[in-house]
Design a protein around this motif. Sequence first.
Motif, mmCIF file in Angstrom:
data_model
loop_
_atom_site.group_PDB
_atom_site.id
_atom_site.type_symbol
_atom_site.label_atom_id
_atom_site.label_comp_id
_atom_site.label_asym_id
_atom_site.label_seq_id
_atom_site.Cartn_x
_atom_site.Cartn_y
_atom_site.Cartn_z
ATOM 1 N N ARG A 174 16.307 1.797 -7.895
ATOM 2 C CA ARG A 174 15.158 1.851 -6.996
ATOM 3 C C ARG A 174 14.737 3.297 -6.785
ATOM 4 N N GLY A 175 13.433 3.549 -6.938
ATOM 5 C CA GLY A 175 12.899 4.878 -6.667
ATOM 6 C C GLY A 175 12.628 5.032 -5.184
ATOM 7 N N TRP A 176 12.174 6.230 -4.816
ATOM 8 C CA TRP A 176 11.855 6.486 -3.408
ATOM 9 C C TRP A 176 10.789 5.524 -2.907
ATOM 10 N N HIS A 177 9.856 5.151 -3.782
ATOM 11 C CA HIS A 177 8.794 4.238 -3.365
ATOM 12 C C HIS A 177 9.362 2.870 -2.990
ATOM 13 N N ASP A 178 10.351 2.396 -3.742
ATOM 14 C CA ASP A 178 10.981 1.112 -3.419
ATOM 15 C C ASP A 178 11.849 1.215 -2.173
ATOM 16 N N ARG A 179 12.519 2.320 -2.023
ATOM 17 C CA ARG A 179 13.362 2.498 -0.832
ATOM 18 C C ARG A 179 12.515 2.560 0.433
ATOM 19 N N VAL B 90 0.842 -1.202 0.000
ATOM 20 C CA VAL B 90 0.000 0.000 0.000
ATOM 21 C C VAL B 90 0.875 1.249 0.000
ATOM 22 N N LEU B 91 1.914 1.274 0.836
ATOM 23 C CA LEU B 91 2.835 2.417 0.859
ATOM 24 C C LEU B 91 3.497 2.608 -0.501
ATOM 25 N N ARG B 92 3.988 1.531 -1.071
ATOM 26 C CA ARG B 92 4.679 1.588 -2.364
ATOM 27 C C ARG B 92 3.751 2.116 -3.452
ATOM 28 N N THR B 93 2.535 1.605 -3.509
ATOM 29 C CA THR B 93 1.577 2.022 -4.536
ATOM 30 C C THR B 93 1.139 3.464 -4.332
ATOM 31 N N ALA B 94 0.953 3.865 -3.078
ATOM 32 C CA ALA B 94 0.574 5.263 -2.799
ATOM 33 C C ALA B 94 1.664 6.219 -3.261
ATOM 34 N N LEU B 95 2.916 5.852 -3.056
ATOM 35 C CA LEU B 95 4.014 6.718 -3.496
ATOM 36 C C LEU B 95 4.133 6.747 -5.020
#
Length: 150
Positions: A135-140, A115-120
Motif C-alpha cells: 500500500r502506498g501513502w495514498h492507500d494508507r 477523492v483523497l486517494r486520487t488526489a494523492l
Amino acid sequence: MPRWIDTWLPGSGPAAPASAHPGERFGLPAEGISSVAGFGRRLAALTVDWLLGYGITALFLGAQVATAPFTVLAVWFLVTAVPVALFGASAGMTALGIRVASIGSEPVVGVPRAVLRTALIALVVPPLVRDADGRGWHDRAARTVVVRQR
C-alpha cells in the motif's frame, strides 16, 4: 511510544510484526482472488486510465490536447475518482482485474476517500512509497487496499 512519523498518517501505527505475505494482517489470502494486487497491475491500470483521460480530452480539444495538460489531469481525475467512489474500480482497474477495497466494514470506498486517494496519486510520489502490504501513502491515507478480482 510511537515515533512522530507513525502518527501523521492514518493506518500507520507502530510497526506490525513481519507477515508471511502482503495483506496478511488484513486477513487477505496470499494469492488469487482478494489477494493484494501487485505493482505491475496497478501501474498498468493507471496507464489505461490516463490514456482514457487523454483520449476523452482529445475528443473535445483535438490537436490542442498537447497544450492542455491540466485539462487531461482533470479528466483523468474524474474518470478515476468517480468510479472508484461508486464501484470500487476505475475502467483501467476493471480491465486489469483489480479493485480498491476499503479497510474496515464499509462496502464501498465513498466519495471523500476516493477523492483523497486520487488526489494523492496525482502527486506521483505517494503511490511509489509503499509499505510491506504493498500500500502506498495514498492507500494508507484513504484506508484502502487494492486487491485482485480475478
